[in-house]
Design an enzyme around this catalytic site. Structure first.
Site, PDB file in Angstrom:
ATOM      1  N   ASP A  29      82.982 -16.541  62.328  1.00 36.13           N
ATOM      2  CA  ASP A  29      81.527 -16.760  62.675  1.00 36.13           C
ATOM      3  C   ASP A  29      81.034 -15.875  63.922  1.00 36.13           C
ATOM      4  O   ASP A  29      81.619 -16.279  65.057  1.00 36.13           O
ATOM      5  CB  ASP A  29      81.290 -18.070  62.717  1.00 36.13           C
ATOM      6  CG  ASP A  29      79.739 -18.183  62.759  1.00 36.13           C
ATOM      7  OD1 ASP A  29      78.927 -17.304  63.277  1.00 36.13           O
ATOM      8  OD2 ASP A  29      79.333 -19.572  63.026  1.00 36.13           O
TER       9      ASP A  29
ATOM     10  N   PHE B 272      76.262  -5.329  59.521  1.00 34.86           N
ATOM     11  CA  PHE B 272      75.525  -6.047  58.780  1.00 34.86           C
ATOM     12  C   PHE B 272      75.181  -7.457  58.737  1.00 34.86           C
ATOM     13  O   PHE B 272      74.220  -8.005  58.212  1.00 34.86           O
ATOM     14  CB  PHE B 272      76.130  -5.644  57.121  1.00 34.86           C
ATOM     15  CG  PHE B 272      76.292  -4.586  56.605  1.00 34.86           C
ATOM     16  CD1 PHE B 272      75.131  -3.599  56.146  1.00 34.86           C
ATOM     17  CD2 PHE B 272      77.517  -4.018  56.708  1.00 34.86           C
ATOM     18  CE1 PHE B 272      75.441  -2.513  55.554  1.00 34.86           C
ATOM     19  CE2 PHE B 272      77.527  -2.560  56.253  1.00 34.86           C
ATOM     20  CZ  PHE B 272      76.582  -1.947  55.628  1.00 34.86           C
TER      21      PHE B 272
ATOM     22  N   SER C 196      65.359  -2.507  59.170  1.00 41.50           N
ATOM     23  CA  SER C 196      64.561  -2.670  58.247  1.00 41.50           C
ATOM     24  C   SER C 196      63.351  -2.168  58.276  1.00 41.50           C
ATOM     25  O   SER C 196      62.850  -2.222  59.575  1.00 41.50           O
ATOM     26  CB  SER C 196      64.408  -3.978  57.785  1.00 41.50           C
ATOM     27  OG  SER C 196      63.226  -4.549  56.912  1.00 41.50           O
TER      28      SER C 196
ATOM     29  N   TYR D 195      62.540 -13.413  61.051  1.00 43.86           N
ATOM     30  CA  TYR D 195      63.678 -12.592  60.382  1.00 43.86           C
ATOM     31  C   TYR D 195      63.223 -11.061  60.917  1.00 43.86           C
ATOM     32  O   TYR D 195      64.311 -10.443  61.627  1.00 43.86           O
ATOM     33  CB  TYR D 195      63.813 -12.635  59.049  1.00 43.86           C
ATOM     34  CG  TYR D 195      64.581 -11.415  58.362  1.00 43.86           C
ATOM     35  CD1 TYR D 195      65.948 -11.333  58.573  1.00 43.86           C
ATOM     36  CD2 TYR D 195      63.773 -10.080  57.581  1.00 43.86           C
ATOM     37  CE1 TYR D 195      66.565 -10.068  58.148  1.00 43.86           C
ATOM     38  CE2 TYR D 195      64.345  -9.111  57.345  1.00 43.86           C
ATOM     39  CZ  TYR D 195      65.788  -9.357  57.516  1.00 43.86           C
ATOM     40  OH  TYR D 195      66.503  -7.965  57.005  1.00 43.86           O
TER      41      TYR D 195
ATOM     42  N   LYS E  37      65.149  -7.912  63.730  1.00 42.21           N
ATOM     43  CA  LYS E  37      65.472  -6.695  63.685  1.00 42.21           C
ATOM     44  C   LYS E  37      65.017  -5.724  65.025  1.00 42.21           C
ATOM     45  O   LYS E  37      65.356  -4.620  65.251  1.00 42.21           O
ATOM     46  CB  LYS E  37      65.073  -6.215  62.195  1.00 42.21           C
ATOM     47  CG  LYS E  37      65.769  -6.688  61.161  1.00 42.21           C
ATOM     48  CD  LYS E  37      67.134  -6.443  61.121  1.00 42.21           C
ATOM     49  CE  LYS E  37      67.952  -7.390  60.244  1.00 42.21           C
ATOM     50  NZ  LYS E  37      69.247  -7.125  60.346  1.00 42.21           N
TER      51      LYS E  37
ATOM     52  N   ARG F 183      51.132 -13.541  49.227  1.00 38.76           N
ATOM     53  CA  ARG F 183      51.976 -14.175  49.614  1.00 38.76           C
ATOM     54  C   ARG F 183      51.954 -13.838  51.328  1.00 38.76           C
ATOM     55  O   ARG F 183      51.568 -12.261  51.591  1.00 38.76           O
ATOM     56  CB  ARG F 183      53.453 -13.732  49.601  1.00 38.76           C
ATOM     57  CG  ARG F 183      54.708 -14.520  50.004  1.00 38.76           C
ATOM     58  CD  ARG F 183      55.961 -14.153  48.904  1.00 38.76           C
ATOM     59  NE  ARG F 183      56.146 -12.791  49.148  1.00 38.76           N
ATOM     60  CZ  ARG F 183      57.322 -12.162  48.513  1.00 38.76           C
ATOM     61  NH1 ARG F 183      58.269 -13.055  48.123  1.00 38.76           N
ATOM     62  NH2 ARG F 183      57.303 -11.029  48.916  1.00 38.76           N
TER      63      ARG F 183
HETATM   64  N1  LIG Z   1      68.877  -6.755  51.252  1.00 36.36           N
HETATM   65  C1  LIG Z   1      67.398  -6.285  51.905  1.00 36.36           C
HETATM   66  O1  LIG Z   1      66.547  -6.109  51.109  1.00 36.36           O
HETATM   67  C2  LIG Z   1      67.494  -5.832  53.274  1.00 36.36           C
HETATM   68  C3  LIG Z   1      66.672  -4.934  53.760  1.00 36.36           C
HETATM   69  C4  LIG Z   1      66.739  -4.462  55.128  1.00 36.36           C
HETATM   70  C5  LIG Z   1      67.612  -4.898  56.166  1.00 36.36           C
HETATM   71  N2  LIG Z   1      68.679  -5.809  55.489  1.00 36.36           N
HETATM   72  C6  LIG Z   1      69.818  -5.931  56.327  1.00 36.36           C
HETATM   73  O2  LIG Z   1      70.987  -5.614  55.976  1.00 36.36           O
HETATM   74  C7  LIG Z   1      71.999  -6.351  56.328  1.00 36.36           C
HETATM   75  C8  LIG Z   1      72.746  -6.774  55.009  1.00 36.36           C
HETATM   76  O3  LIG Z   1      71.808  -7.358  54.129  1.00 36.36           O
HETATM   77  P1  LIG Z   1      72.554  -8.248  52.671  1.00 36.36           P
HETATM   78  O4  LIG Z   1      71.288  -8.007  51.818  1.00 36.36           O
HETATM   79  O5  LIG Z   1      73.797  -7.475  52.516  1.00 36.36           O
HETATM   80  O6  LIG Z   1      72.649  -9.646  53.275  1.00 36.36           O
HETATM   81  P2  LIG Z   1      73.672 -10.610  52.688  1.00 36.36           P
HETATM   82  O7  LIG Z   1      73.349 -11.963  53.048  1.00 36.36           O
HETATM   83  O8  LIG Z   1      73.985 -10.396  51.276  1.00 36.36           O
HETATM   84  O9  LIG Z   1      74.845 -10.137  53.575  1.00 36.36           O
HETATM   85  C9  LIG Z   1      75.155 -10.667  55.021  1.00 36.36           C
HETATM   86  C10 LIG Z   1      76.538 -10.952  55.016  1.00 36.36           C
HETATM   87  O10 LIG Z   1      76.777 -11.467  56.570  1.00 36.36           O
HETATM   88  C11 LIG Z   1      77.430 -12.588  56.630  1.00 36.36           C
HETATM   89  N3  LIG Z   1      76.879 -13.215  57.947  1.00 36.36           N
HETATM   90  C12 LIG Z   1      75.749 -13.668  58.218  1.00 36.36           C
HETATM   91  N4  LIG Z   1      75.858 -14.471  59.495  1.00 36.36           N
HETATM   92  C13 LIG Z   1      77.133 -14.143  59.947  1.00 36.36           C
HETATM   93  C14 LIG Z   1      77.932 -14.645  60.997  1.00 36.36           C
HETATM   94  N5  LIG Z   1      77.156 -15.228  62.092  1.00 36.36           N
HETATM   95  N6  LIG Z   1      78.941 -14.211  61.177  1.00 36.36           N
HETATM   96  C15 LIG Z   1      79.815 -13.586  60.027  1.00 36.36           C
HETATM   97  N7  LIG Z   1      79.309 -13.294  59.107  1.00 36.36           N
HETATM   98  C16 LIG Z   1      77.967 -13.632  58.780  1.00 36.36           C
HETATM   99  C17 LIG Z   1      76.988 -13.390  55.267  1.00 36.36           C
HETATM  100  O11 LIG Z   1      77.875 -14.203  54.767  1.00 36.36           O
HETATM  101  C18 LIG Z   1      76.989 -12.081  54.440  1.00 36.36           C
HETATM  102  O12 LIG Z   1      78.135 -12.028  53.660  1.00 36.36           O
HETATM  103  C19 LIG Z   1      71.287  -7.727  56.855  1.00 36.36           C
HETATM  104  O13 LIG Z   1      71.409  -7.534  58.373  1.00 36.36           O
HETATM  105  C20 LIG Z   1      69.976  -7.617  56.413  1.00 36.36           C
HETATM  106  O14 LIG Z   1      69.054  -7.999  57.502  1.00 36.36           O
HETATM  107  C21 LIG Z   1      68.681  -6.274  54.134  1.00 36.36           C
END
Ligand SMILES: NC(=O)c1ccc[n+]([C@@H]2O[C@H](COP(=O)([O-])OP(=O)(O)OC[C@H]3O[C@@H](n4cnc5c(N)ncnc54)[C@H](O)[C@@H]3O)[C@@H](O)[C@H]2O)c1
Length: 340
Positions: free
Chosen positions: A60, A83, A127, A152, A156, A298
């Protein structure tokens, strides 16, 4: 020797696709993930797809002690792709501190541990939400950022500012922030994809879950926006295209090809599709009629968001290759596989 990349959140949706792209491009990968929104099964699936098993550390990143320790064990890494974050917009409105704590502590602990171990390159998952409700479209990287509507989104924006401050006082530290538009789609194998917990926040999993019978009805939030059919327009991008952009960006950092120590790129296709266009495309690709209902707008949704993608094209030599048919087809294949 292969360059070694630490991928935080590498078991998640975008992270897992990026891990595959990195392995396929001859990088060694260390995944750090606490599995708060994913499962260890993903490691087996990545291994099945690539034939190589990434190193996995269940840590974590909010915990500074174990974060420093795990980075110390991998101080030979060349870069970090960060990520790890919570990403549910609606939940962040209800529980802002959970989001500020997780997303900001994780970033700060990662940066501290990187500096302590001389791992001087970071790619950050940002994002399009940092642009708020832009006046001018398409959105370029020079477009003004605004305070995002949700906590959220604000994590970012704040994270980018934190990284910028760190880079400003560290001559040897480099960063690239990638501002994603709307990632959808799944790996063509159908073995990995987006697995939202609870009610999906994003359109595509909502559509596929409705078509699969997991949800009774798809809610379309508003049809009175100033767009061609009244529903919001977004720039959808295939997650595999996104993953490939990370490989190019990390290579740019490692090979010191940057023009500035902190660079920012939009990652989208530059094309916008409305919610109704996506629904119609899904129905024709899957052959499944969708049960949907138009409901109230929304809070926080903006009418139109799509990217100017010229900077990524010019500087990274990257453009998205996959169109809407592949995005929707792979999402549907993934949904059908998980329901088997
Ligand atoms: N999916 C989207 O639409 C989108 C759009 C813009 C930005 N993002 C960003 O991209 C990144 C990845 O997004 P995603 O869709 O793959 O999300 P996701 O939730 O599928 O993946 C995030 C991963 O991070 C892990 N995680 C979270 N907090 C943690 C911590 N404290 N320590 C260790 N691991 C931790 C989770 O278990 C998960 O596996 C994120 O930063 C998200 O904000 C996503």
């Amino acid at each position: 020797m292969k360059p070694k990349i630490i991928v935080t959140g590498g078991c998640g949706y975008i992270g897992s696709h990026t891990v595959i792209a990195l392995i396929e491009n001859n990088y060694e990968v260390v995944i750090i993930d606490d599995l708060s929104n994913s499962s260890e099964q993903i490691i087996d699936r990545i291994t099945r797809i690539t034939g190589l098993k990434p190193i996995f550390e269940n840590v974590d990143l909010k915990d500074i002690k174990s974060t420093k320790q795990v980075f110390g064990n991998h101080r030979d890494a060349n870069a970090v792709i960060h990520f790890a974050a919570h990403k549910a917009v609606a939940e962040s409105v209800q529980e802002p501190l959970k989001y500020y704590q997780n997303n900001l502590y994780s970033l700060i602990n990662t940066l501290i541990s990187q500096k302590e171990n001389g791992i001087n390159n970071i790619i950050f998952s940002s994002s399009a939400t940092v642009y708020g409700n832009p006046n001018i479209l398409p959105i370029t990287e020079k477009s003004e950022t605004q305070r995002p509507f949700s906590p959220y989104g604000n994590t970012k924006k704040m994270a980018e500012e934190i990284i910028e401050d760190v880079v400003n006082v560290s001559t040897d530290f480099s960063a690239i922030s990638l501002r994603y538009f709307n990632p959808i789609g799944a790996h063509p194998s159908g073995l990995i994809g987006e697995l939202p917990s609870g009610t999906p926040n994003n359109l595509m999993p909502f559509i596929t879950q409705t078509a699969a019978g997991v949800r009774e009805k798809l809610m379309v939030y508003g049809n009175d926006y100033p767009t061609k059919d009244g529903t919001p327009i977004r720039d959808y991008i295939h997650v595999v295209d996104l993953a490939e952009a990370h490989v190019i960006a990390v290579n740019r950092l490692i090979e010191k090809k940057q023009e500035k120590q902190f660079e920012i790129f939009n990652l989208g296709t530059g094309d916008g599709y409305s919610v109704l266009e996506i629904i119609n495309a899904f129905e024709s690709i899957s052959g499944k009629p969708l049960n949907y209902e138009i409901t109230d707008r929304r809070a926080g949704d903006v009418p139109k968001l799509y990217a100017d993608i010229n900077l990524a094209k010019e500087k990274l030599g990257w453009t998205a290759k996959r169109g809407l048919t592949e995005m929707i087809g792979s999402s549907w294949k993934w949904e059908q596989n998980i329901r088997k």
